[in-house]
Motif scaffolding. Structure first.
Motif, PDB file in Angstrom:
ATOM      1  N   GLN A  38     -77.077  -0.443 -27.329  1.00 42.93           N
ATOM      2  CA  GLN A  38     -76.960  -0.772 -28.748  1.00 42.93           C
ATOM      3  C   GLN A  38     -76.993   0.488 -29.620  1.00 42.93           C
ATOM      4  N   THR A  39     -76.263   0.439 -30.728  1.00 39.28           N
ATOM      5  CA  THR A  39     -76.299   1.555 -31.667  1.00 39.28           C
ATOM      6  C   THR A  39     -77.656   1.665 -32.342  1.00 39.28           C
ATOM      7  N   VAL A  40     -78.382   0.551 -32.449  1.00 38.82           N
ATOM      8  CA  VAL A  40     -79.773   0.568 -32.903  1.00 38.82           C
ATOM      9  C   VAL A  40     -80.652   0.638 -31.656  1.00 38.82           C
ATOM     10  N   GLN A  41     -81.391   1.720 -31.509  1.00 41.47           N
ATOM     11  CA  GLN A  41     -82.161   1.957 -30.291  1.00 41.47           C
ATOM     12  C   GLN A  41     -83.658   1.679 -30.438  1.00 41.47           C
ATOM     13  N   ASP A  42     -84.086   1.281 -31.624  1.00 42.71           N
ATOM     14  CA  ASP A  42     -85.508   1.048 -31.874  1.00 42.71           C
ATOM     15  C   ASP A  42     -85.859  -0.394 -31.497  1.00 42.71           C
ATOM     16  N   PHE A  43     -86.067  -0.640 -30.212  1.00 42.71           N
ATOM     17  CA  PHE A  43     -86.360  -1.990 -29.749  1.00 42.71           C
ATOM     18  C   PHE A  43     -87.211  -1.936 -28.491  1.00 42.71           C
ATOM     19  N   GLU A  44     -87.790  -3.083 -28.182  1.00 42.62           N
ATOM     20  CA  GLU A  44     -88.396  -3.323 -26.869  1.00 42.62           C
ATOM     21  C   GLU A  44     -87.673  -4.526 -26.269  1.00 42.62           C
ATOM     22  N   LEU A  45     -87.569  -4.551 -24.960  1.00 42.27           N
ATOM     23  CA  LEU A  45     -86.913  -5.654 -24.259  1.00 42.27           C
ATOM     24  C   LEU A  45     -87.939  -6.300 -23.342  1.00 42.27           C
ATOM     25  N   PRO A 106     -71.951  -3.482 -28.652  1.00 41.97           N
ATOM     26  CA  PRO A 106     -72.843  -2.336 -28.942  1.00 41.97           C
ATOM     27  C   PRO A 106     -73.416  -2.342 -30.354  1.00 41.97           C
ATOM     28  N   ASP A 107     -72.678  -2.881 -31.314  1.00 44.33           N
ATOM     29  CA  ASP A 107     -73.148  -2.867 -32.697  1.00 44.33           C
ATOM     30  C   ASP A 107     -73.751  -4.197 -33.135  1.00 44.33           C
ATOM     31  N   ARG A 108     -74.082  -5.061 -32.171  1.00 42.01           N
ATOM     32  CA  ARG A 108     -74.633  -6.369 -32.542  1.00 42.01           C
ATOM     33  C   ARG A 108     -75.877  -6.232 -33.406  1.00 42.01           C
ATOM     34  N   LEU A 206     -69.970 -10.785 -32.203  1.00 36.30           N
ATOM     35  CA  LEU A 206     -70.871  -9.735 -31.702  1.00 36.30           C
ATOM     36  C   LEU A 206     -71.456 -10.057 -30.337  1.00 36.30           C
ATOM     37  N   LEU A 207     -71.100 -11.203 -29.779  1.00 33.73           N
ATOM     38  CA  LEU A 207     -71.649 -11.602 -28.493  1.00 33.73           C
ATOM     39  C   LEU A 207     -70.550 -12.205 -27.634  1.00 33.73           C
ATOM     40  N   GLU A 208     -70.512 -11.792 -26.378  1.00 36.51           N
ATOM     41  CA  GLU A 208     -69.598 -12.386 -25.406  1.00 36.51           C
ATOM     42  C   GLU A 208     -70.398 -13.349 -24.556  1.00 36.51           C
ATOM     43  N   TYR A 209     -70.037 -14.617 -24.686  1.00 32.53           N
ATOM     44  CA  TYR A 209     -70.791 -15.698 -24.054  1.00 32.53           C
ATOM     45  C   TYR A 209     -70.077 -16.114 -22.772  1.00 32.53           C
ATOM     46  N   ARG A 210     -70.748 -15.939 -21.639  1.00 34.52           N
ATOM     47  CA  ARG A 210     -70.129 -16.199 -20.349  1.00 34.52           C
ATOM     48  C   ARG A 210     -70.217 -17.687 -20.000  1.00 34.52           C
TER      49      ARG A 210
END
Length: 344
Positions: A38-45, A106-108, A206-210
């Motif tokens: 992601q272009t925003v990297q300030d996260f926890e998963l 990436p920009d979601r 912004l999302l590819e849903y499988r």
């Protein structure tokens, strides 16, 4: 990476991404990579493994990014309970959803955050999605919060893996997923939030849903639909409407956009929609103009997608020659034509 180690970390991320995984070996790495990229990297998963028996655990143990925290269930608890567990541990200002078989653009996060910042009244949003795999579809539902709320009388409107929720919804306002819902928990949560607070859809895909046989909605089948019916039922009951068995069968025709050449089937559904509009005049739960427009557009979509020339010719009669319904029908016709021209 165990639960105790996770709890000792003090950093406060901007976003907490919550995922529940079970036997996702075929797609999990791709899903995780789409978050890490992601272009925003300030996260926890935060990932909850629900006792996977395939290579899922091996993939998770191979994750070295310190922002990834894995919780290992000792017994299978199901998606809803796992999401509540992850949310209870989340520290982010925002809570994002992701599934182990989908791909985020990436920009979601960047675009969803921007949308929330420019619409401070919204508590919950999702994004438009593009389905790939078994099906190839692109979602195109757009509208303000009241329009989306009205549409939920028929079916869910927000893609669950695209959820971005303000953390206060869970921390201060006390919302949680209802664990009596093994499926359709997102529909229920969005419906309950929308009763009091605004919801929205970010306009970009912004999302590819499988779409595949192994996903929860495919495996659950009729259980997914039955749980969604629970949401539809309580939304209708708030209006004082209790459908009998035959009426539910007709309402399902609309929900599923069932192909039929039977004009009377459309007329019976219109009778239910008219009753919704009438009851709302008494209960005053929905904006009356937006309610009628949204129901008219849903009905128009069903007629248009049925591709029956005979039903097309009788559309005016089906819609009672009602001015508002006919306006919605013409608008949906124009939107359909624009989509077709855009693909040419």
């Amino acid at each position: 990476m165990d639960e105790a180690k996770y709890e000792r970390q003090n950093a406060t991320p901007l976003i907490s991404v919550v995922m529940s995984v079970y036997n996702e070996e075929n797609y999990l790495q791709e899903a995780i990579d789409s978050i890490l990229g992601q272009t925003v990297q300030d996260f926890e998963l935060i990932l909850v493994d629900d006792c996977s028996t395939d290579r899922t655990r091996e993939i998770l143990r191979g994750c070295r990014d310190p922002r990834i925290h894995v919780i290992w269930n000792e017994e299978n608890k199901g998606l809803t309970a796992n999401l509540n567990l992850a949310i209870s541990l989340a520290k982010g200002r925002y809570i994002a959803r992701m599934d182990g078989d989908d791909r985020s653009h990436p920009d979601r996060f960047e675009r969803e955050l921007r949308y929330l910042e420019t619409h401070p009244e919204l508590k919950l949003i999702s994004c438009r999605t593009e389905t790939f795999g078994k099906e190839h579809l692109r979602s195109d539902i757009q509208g303000d919060s009241e329009y989306l709320r009205c549409r939920m009388l028929v079916r869910p409107v927000l893609a669950h893996p695209g959820f971005l929720v303000r953390g206060e919804v869970f921390r201060e306002l006390g919302f949680r997923y209802d664990e009596s819902f093994r499926q359709a928990q997102d529909y229920d949560l969005a419906a309950r939030i929308s009763r009091k607070y605004a919801i929205g859809i970010c306009p970009e895909v912004l999302l590819e849903y499988r779409a595949h046989e192994g996903q929860v909605s495919s495996k659950a089948g009729s259980r997914q639909f039955a749980n969604a019916d629970r949401v539809r039922a309580y939304l209708l009951e708030e209006l004082g409407i209790h459908l009998n068995e035959d009426e539910w069968q007709d309402y399902h025709r609309l929900v599923l956009e069932e192909h039929t050449e039977d004009k009377n089937a459309y007329l019976r559904v219109m009778k239910i929609l008219d009753h919704i509009v009438e009851q709302n005049q008494e209960k005053k739960i929905y904006d009356p103009d937006i309610l009628k427009d949204s129901l008219g557009r849903i009905m128009a979509d069903w007629i248009i997608r049925g591709k029956s020339r005979e039903i097309y010719r009788q559309a005016g009669e089906i819609l009672h020659y009602d001015r508002e319904y006919l306006r919605a029908y013409r608008r949906e016709w124009m939107r359909t034509m624009r989509r077709k021209l855009g693909r040419q």
